[in-house]
Design a protein around this motif. Structure first.
Motif, mmCIF file in Angstrom:
data_model
loop_
_atom_site.group_PDB
_atom_site.id
_atom_site.type_symbol
_atom_site.label_atom_id
_atom_site.label_comp_id
_atom_site.label_asym_id
_atom_site.label_seq_id
_atom_site.Cartn_x
_atom_site.Cartn_y
_atom_site.Cartn_z
ATOM 1 N N ARG A 23 32.315 21.712 8.133
ATOM 2 C CA ARG A 23 30.904 21.821 7.713
ATOM 3 C C ARG A 23 30.262 23.024 8.399
ATOM 4 O O ARG A 23 29.528 23.793 7.785
ATOM 5 C CB ARG A 23 30.146 20.539 8.065
ATOM 6 C CG ARG A 23 30.551 19.337 7.232
ATOM 7 C CD ARG A 23 29.825 18.096 7.697
ATOM 8 N NE ARG A 23 28.406 18.158 7.352
ATOM 9 C CZ ARG A 23 27.905 17.797 6.178
ATOM 10 N NH1 ARG A 23 28.719 17.362 5.241
ATOM 11 N NH2 ARG A 23 26.623 17.879 5.929
ATOM 12 N N ARG A 24 30.590 23.151 9.699
ATOM 13 C CA ARG A 24 30.027 24.284 10.440
ATOM 14 C C ARG A 24 30.526 25.598 9.836
ATOM 15 O O ARG A 24 29.779 26.553 9.661
ATOM 16 C CB ARG A 24 30.411 24.169 11.908
ATOM 17 C CG ARG A 24 29.411 24.906 12.809
ATOM 18 C CD ARG A 24 29.547 24.585 14.281
ATOM 19 N NE ARG A 24 30.893 24.679 14.774
ATOM 20 C CZ ARG A 24 31.592 23.655 15.227
ATOM 21 N NH1 ARG A 24 31.071 22.448 15.208
ATOM 22 N NH2 ARG A 24 32.818 23.812 15.674
ATOM 23 N N GLU A 25 31.797 25.596 9.489
ATOM 24 C CA GLU A 25 32.401 26.800 8.903
ATOM 25 C C GLU A 25 31.690 27.193 7.608
ATOM 26 O O GLU A 25 31.341 28.360 7.404
ATOM 27 C CB GLU A 25 33.882 26.508 8.637
ATOM 28 C CG GLU A 25 34.683 27.695 8.165
ATOM 29 C CD GLU A 25 36.110 27.287 7.860
ATOM 30 O OE1 GLU A 25 36.678 26.457 8.588
ATOM 31 O OE2 GLU A 25 36.654 27.802 6.864
ATOM 32 N N ILE A 26 31.424 26.191 6.780
ATOM 33 C CA ILE A 26 30.727 26.470 5.513
ATOM 34 C C ILE A 26 29.325 26.996 5.797
ATOM 35 O O ILE A 26 28.846 27.946 5.168
ATOM 36 C CB ILE A 26 30.686 25.199 4.622
ATOM 37 C CG1 ILE A 26 32.098 24.877 4.135
ATOM 38 C CG2 ILE A 26 29.748 25.380 3.435
ATOM 39 C CD1 ILE A 26 32.230 23.579 3.400
ATOM 40 N N ILE A 31 28.306 28.626 8.433
ATOM 41 C CA ILE A 31 28.378 30.009 8.925
ATOM 42 C C ILE A 31 28.640 30.966 7.768
ATOM 43 O O ILE A 31 27.996 32.020 7.645
ATOM 44 C CB ILE A 31 29.474 30.140 10.014
ATOM 45 C CG1 ILE A 31 29.064 29.348 11.248
ATOM 46 C CG2 ILE A 31 29.737 31.591 10.376
ATOM 47 C CD1 ILE A 31 30.140 29.187 12.281
ATOM 48 N N LEU A 32 29.561 30.584 6.897
ATOM 49 C CA LEU A 32 29.876 31.448 5.751
ATOM 50 C C LEU A 32 28.631 31.693 4.907
ATOM 51 O O LEU A 32 28.363 32.811 4.474
ATOM 52 C CB LEU A 32 30.977 30.809 4.885
ATOM 53 C CG LEU A 32 32.372 30.770 5.500
ATOM 54 C CD1 LEU A 32 33.331 30.039 4.591
ATOM 55 C CD2 LEU A 32 32.869 32.195 5.743
ATOM 56 N N LYS A 33 27.853 30.600 4.686
ATOM 57 C CA LYS A 33 26.625 30.741 3.890
ATOM 58 C C LYS A 33 25.635 31.635 4.637
ATOM 59 O O LYS A 33 24.957 32.467 4.025
ATOM 60 C CB LYS A 33 26.006 29.349 3.655
ATOM 61 C CG LYS A 33 26.782 28.478 2.692
ATOM 62 C CD LYS A 33 26.415 28.729 1.274
ATOM 63 C CE LYS A 33 24.995 28.267 1.009
ATOM 64 N NZ LYS A 33 24.603 28.497 -0.366
ATOM 65 N N GLU A 59 28.170 33.394 -1.106
ATOM 66 C CA GLU A 59 27.456 32.608 -2.120
ATOM 67 C C GLU A 59 28.120 31.247 -2.237
ATOM 68 O O GLU A 59 29.289 31.089 -1.886
ATOM 69 C CB GLU A 59 27.529 33.311 -3.478
ATOM 70 C CG GLU A 59 26.671 34.555 -3.536
ATOM 71 C CD GLU A 59 26.945 35.335 -4.809
ATOM 72 O OE1 GLU A 59 27.519 34.750 -5.738
ATOM 73 O OE2 GLU A 59 26.607 36.521 -4.852
ATOM 74 N N THR A 60 27.356 30.281 -2.792
ATOM 75 C CA THR A 60 27.920 28.935 -2.991
ATOM 76 C C THR A 60 29.199 29.024 -3.823
ATOM 77 O O THR A 60 30.196 28.360 -3.543
ATOM 78 C CB THR A 60 26.890 28.032 -3.699
ATOM 79 O OG1 THR A 60 25.683 28.087 -2.954
ATOM 80 C CG2 THR A 60 27.367 26.606 -3.788
ATOM 81 N N ASP A 91 21.020 23.692 2.947
ATOM 82 C CA ASP A 91 20.572 24.815 3.765
ATOM 83 C C ASP A 91 21.567 25.062 4.906
ATOM 84 O O ASP A 91 21.920 24.120 5.626
ATOM 85 C CB ASP A 91 19.180 24.454 4.319
ATOM 86 C CG ASP A 91 18.637 25.577 5.180
ATOM 87 O OD1 ASP A 91 18.901 26.738 4.823
ATOM 88 O OD2 ASP A 91 17.989 25.276 6.202
ATOM 89 N N PRO A 92 22.037 26.325 5.098
ATOM 90 C CA PRO A 92 23.057 26.596 6.123
ATOM 91 C C PRO A 92 22.633 26.122 7.504
ATOM 92 O O PRO A 92 23.443 25.583 8.251
ATOM 93 C CB PRO A 92 23.195 28.114 6.102
ATOM 94 C CG PRO A 92 22.603 28.573 4.837
ATOM 95 C CD PRO A 92 21.656 27.537 4.371
#
Lengths: 117, 377
Positions: B268-271, B273-275, B280-281, B370-371
């Motif tokens: 989840r954290r990785e996603i 950070i990527l966002k 983009e989603t 929201d990231p």
């Protein structure tokens, strides 16, 4: 000012995705090859089937030799419907093969007198 | 197009690196996944090939077998029984058959003895390949058996039946009628059953019905029933194997679902950070799609290829103990591969699609949040 001598950049290691995609492509090729192999084996083993067919037609065989422990397992199509008790009054099905075998499917032909089978 | 391909390659690059960071977990899942596909595909390929081979061969078995019943049990057919069969239109040929079983205590195996018209000379027998292996005999050797009447009978092995036909002949002993009757003390003029050939294949059921009406103490077994019995047998076996496997399959489904649908905090954290850094989603979803597709695709392809080798090159070695049961004689048969594309497609869809979708859903949920909230959660 003299230009600095050209030094090639150190070559980048090949990206991991190349290896992964290479393995994946090899697996797809192997998957496709199984169908080619299947066609080859089918042609190669056709004489086996023909030999079985010839023997079956010549001798009038009715069942393949899949289980030979008991007669109702060796020839399931020829066995009595109540086959599992035919060897002894209390002989529950003692062979493991019996649990892998449904009862034979005999047709219900119109018969004037009802017989046990 | 080139840009799109490059983009996918980079996404795959990232996915592979991400999987590499969780190497043990990803590898464990891949191996289990492959093993599950291997077992399912092996059962599917073996059963389908065996069903097709049996159907092809048994299509040449007698059209009708007539058995005589006494008190509800299969009994010998007396010679005059043939004369009691009325002249039926449609019956082309009636062949009385002599066959039976013999238990050989030396190797603790059951043989099927059969008298044939074209048998070897008296005192000689033709034997099946599995039986020859079990007894360790070759053409020209002598075999002695103590018959049911206590007398010892000695036969010379005249030959071994074609090993290619082992699926039908593994345990057969072919001998002349006189030898058969002498060995089993079989009453003269009586037979085991009668094979009936019908002139018009479409009339088989009508002829059988007429015979059944004329002979109430007979049981008629049609070729169609034999074929149906075997179709049911293989479905049943496949069902039983799958039922036994269902526990393992459910355990795997739980594992895969848990792995795929519940995102670890780290992921989840990785996603998040990527966002936060501008992915983009759609990119996040594509990356996760590649993760699911590569893992399940690799598992499906390797599992299927291994199953093909197991069933058609190693002759289904892992199924042998299940099929053999307690039997001493078991045929060595090389099944001609019969592959049903629909079955393969079903297997592919059932194994690849659910996992890929299961990976995407929670990821989509995390990627659309929201990231900041994702990273803090």
């Amino acid at each position: 000012m003299r230009p600095a001598p050209f030094r090639p950049l150190p070559s980048r290691p090949r990206p991991a995705s190349t290896y992964v995609l290479g393995v994946f492509a090899a697996l797809i090729a192997a998957f496709a090859a199984t169908f080619v192999d299947a066609a080859r084996l089918r042609a190669e083993r056709a004489p086996h089937t023909q030999a079985s067919i010839a023997l079956t037609a010549r001798l009038g065989l009715t069942d393949p030799v899949l289980m030979t422990e008991a007669r109702y397992l060796r020839h399931p199509s020829q066995a009595d419907l109540h086959a599992h008790f035919q060897d002894h009054p209390l002989a529950f099905d003692l062979f493991p093969g019996g649990s892998l075998l449904p009862p034979p499917r005999h047709a219900h032909l119109a018969q004037p007198s009802a017989t046990a089978d | 197009m080139r840009t799109w391909l490059n983009r996918q390659r980079l996404l795959i690059e990232y996915t592979v690196a991400a999987l590499g960071r969780r190497r043990a977990r990803s590898l464990g899942l891949l191996l289990t996944y492959t093993a599950v596909v291997f077992v399912l595909a092996s059962v599917m390929l073996f059963t389908h090939a065996l069903r097709q081979e049996a159907a092809r061969v048994l299509a040449h078995s007698p059209e009708v077998v007539l058995q005589h019943l006494v008190a509800g049990r299969h009994a010998l057919i007396p010679a005059d029984y043939l004369e009691r069969i009325p002249r039926q239109r449609g019956v082309r040929e009636m062949t009385p058959r002599l066959w039976g079983y013999f238990y050989d205590p030396v190797v603790q195996a059951n043989y099927t003895f059969m008298a044939t018209a074209d048998a070897p000379p008296p005192g000689h027998i033709l034997i099946g390949p599995a039986m020859a292996r079990a007894r360790g005999v070759a053409p020209g050797n002598l075999i002695a058996w103590r018959a049911y009447d206590g007398a010892v009978h000695t036969f010379t092995v005249a030959g071994i039946l074609d090993a290619h036909s082992e699926l039908m002949s593994a345990d057969l002993v072919l001998l002349g009628e006189d030898d058969f009757r002498g060995f089993f003390n079989y009453p003269e003029g009586q037979y085991t059953d009668i094979a009936i050939a019908v002139r018009n294949p479409r009339e088989v059921r009508n002829v059988a019905t007429r015979l059944s009406e004329a002979l109430p103490d007979a049981r008629l077994i049609l070729r169609d029933e034999v074929l149906r019995t075997y179709a049911a047998l293989f479905d049943w076996r496949q069902g039983i194997v799958l039922a036994i496997l269902s526990g393992a399959l459910l355990a795997f489904a739980l594992l895969a679902w848990d792995k795929a649908s519940g995102l670890a905090a780290e992921e989840r954290r990785e996603i998040g950070i990527l966002k936060a850094i501008g992915w983009e989603t759609g990119d996040v979803l594509r990356m996760k799609f590649w993760e699911g597709a590569l893992l399940s695709g690799t598992a499906f392809l390797s599992g299927y290829v291994l199953a093909h080798v197991h069933v058609f090159h190693l002759h289904g070695a892992l199924f042998r103990p299940v099929l053999q049961g307690w039997a001493v004689l078991y045929p060595r048969f090389a099944l001609p591969p019969e592959i049903d594309p629909l079955q393969v497609l079903t297997l592919a869809l059932l194994t690849v699609l659910p996992y890929t979708v299961a990976v995407l859903v929670p990821c989509w949920r995390a990627a659309t949040t929201d990231p900041d909230a994702v990273m803090r959660s």
